[in-house]
Design a protein around this motif. Structure first.
Motif, PDB file in Angstrom:
ATOM      1  N   GLU A  59      90.050   6.838  38.019  1.00  0.00           N
ATOM      2  CA  GLU A  59      89.026   7.800  37.658  1.00  0.00           C
ATOM      3  C   GLU A  59      87.486   7.680  38.174  1.00  0.00           C
ATOM      4  OE1 GLU A  59      89.369  10.702  35.586  1.00  0.00           O
ATOM      5  OE2 GLU A  59      91.675  10.334  35.951  1.00  0.00           O
ATOM      6  N   LYS A  60      87.378   6.245  38.255  1.00  0.00           N
ATOM      7  CA  LYS A  60      86.422   6.023  38.918  1.00  0.00           C
ATOM      8  C   LYS A  60      85.636   6.286  40.287  1.00  0.00           C
ATOM      9  CE  LYS A  60      83.560   1.608  39.503  1.00  0.00           C
ATOM     10  NZ  LYS A  60      83.381   0.053  39.353  1.00  0.00           N
ATOM     11  N   ASP A  61      86.905   6.365  40.995  1.00  0.00           N
ATOM     12  CA  ASP A  61      86.893   6.741  42.370  1.00  0.00           C
ATOM     13  C   ASP A  61      86.512   8.343  42.471  1.00  0.00           C
ATOM     14  OD1 ASP A  61      87.011   4.344  43.777  1.00  0.00           O
ATOM     15  OD2 ASP A  61      89.196   4.521  44.091  1.00  0.00           O
ATOM     16  N   PHE A  62      87.368   9.033  41.664  1.00  0.00           N
ATOM     17  CA  PHE A  62      87.272  10.425  41.310  1.00  0.00           C
ATOM     18  C   PHE A  62      85.597  10.594  41.044  1.00  0.00           C
ATOM     19  CE2 PHE A  62      88.442  14.341  39.057  1.00  0.00           C
ATOM     20  CZ  PHE A  62      88.491  15.310  40.049  1.00  0.00           C
ATOM     21  N   ALA A  63      85.142  10.025  40.101  1.00  0.00           N
ATOM     22  CA  ALA A  63      83.810  10.268  39.553  1.00  0.00           C
ATOM     23  C   ALA A  63      82.838  10.016  40.553  1.00  0.00           C
ATOM     24  CB  ALA A  63      83.730   9.422  38.442  1.00  0.00           C
ATOM     25  N   ARG A  64      83.250   8.915  41.293  1.00  0.00           N
ATOM     26  CA  ARG A  64      82.227   8.835  42.469  1.00  0.00           C
ATOM     27  C   ARG A  64      81.929   9.829  43.735  1.00  0.00           C
ATOM     28  NH1 ARG A  64      77.703   7.892  44.527  1.00  0.00           N
ATOM     29  NH2 ARG A  64      77.750   6.652  46.350  1.00  0.00           N
ATOM     30  N   PHE A  65      83.194  10.673  43.896  1.00  0.00           N
ATOM     31  CA  PHE A  65      83.206  11.605  44.738  1.00  0.00           C
ATOM     32  C   PHE A  65      82.758  12.863  44.189  1.00  0.00           C
ATOM     33  CE2 PHE A  65      86.009   8.962  47.350  1.00  0.00           C
ATOM     34  CZ  PHE A  65      85.513   9.457  48.606  1.00  0.00           C
ATOM     35  N   LEU A  66      82.751  12.987  42.906  1.00  0.00           N
ATOM     36  CA  LEU A  66      82.247  14.165  42.338  1.00  0.00           C
ATOM     37  C   LEU A  66      80.499  14.007  42.340  1.00  0.00           C
ATOM     38  CD1 LEU A  66      84.707  14.841  39.225  1.00  0.00           C
ATOM     39  CD2 LEU A  66      84.250  16.082  41.273  1.00  0.00           C
ATOM     40  N   GLU A  67      80.202  12.941  42.151  1.00  0.00           N
ATOM     41  CA  GLU A  67      78.745  12.607  42.416  1.00  0.00           C
ATOM     42  C   GLU A  67      78.406  12.770  43.659  1.00  0.00           C
ATOM     43  OE1 GLU A  67      78.234   8.378  41.072  1.00  0.00           O
ATOM     44  OE2 GLU A  67      78.409   8.799  39.020  1.00  0.00           O
ATOM     45  N   ILE A  68      78.875  12.355  44.411  1.00  0.00           N
ATOM     46  CA  ILE A  68      78.623  12.881  46.233  1.00  0.00           C
ATOM     47  C   ILE A  68      78.565  14.378  45.954  1.00  0.00           C
ATOM     48  CG2 ILE A  68      79.270  12.834  48.606  1.00  0.00           C
ATOM     49  CD1 ILE A  68      80.565  10.098  47.815  1.00  0.00           C
ATOM     50  N   ALA A  69      79.642  15.010  45.755  1.00  0.00           N
ATOM     51  CA  ALA A  69      79.447  16.574  45.606  1.00  0.00           C
ATOM     52  C   ALA A  69      78.174  16.870  45.003  1.00  0.00           C
ATOM     53  CB  ALA A  69      80.674  17.243  45.039  1.00  0.00           C
TER      54      ALA A  69
END
Length: 78
Positions: A59-69
């Motif tokens: 979930e942490k990695d997924f959240a990071r990519f959502l932040e980049i988006a």
């Protein structure tokens, strides 16, 4: 692994990309490699990062990519 195609935000961002490409077609040729390029790259980055993040296991990695988006969305708005 998550199916990014099922996320409304991914679908909406793909529609945004299509709208952006239509929008920049009206720009003068002098902006082809400048503003048009920057706008389209930031728009494409949004659904691309959502899709890449969906492939991550944590979930942490997924959240990071959502932040980049989100950052790309702010760039596009600017």
């Amino acid at each position: 692994m998550r199916d990014f195609r099922k996320y409304d935000i991914w679908t909406d961002s793909m529609e945004l990309v299509n709208a952006i490409y239509t929008f920049v077609e009206a720009f003068p040729n002098t902006e082809k490699y400048g503003l048009s390029s920057q706008i389209t790259r930031s728009a494409v980055s949004i659904p691309s990062n959502i899709a890449e993040g969906a492939s991550r296991n944590s979930e942490k990695d997924f959240a990071r990519f959502l932040e980049i988006a989100l950052g790309s969305a702010f760039e596009l708005e600017t």
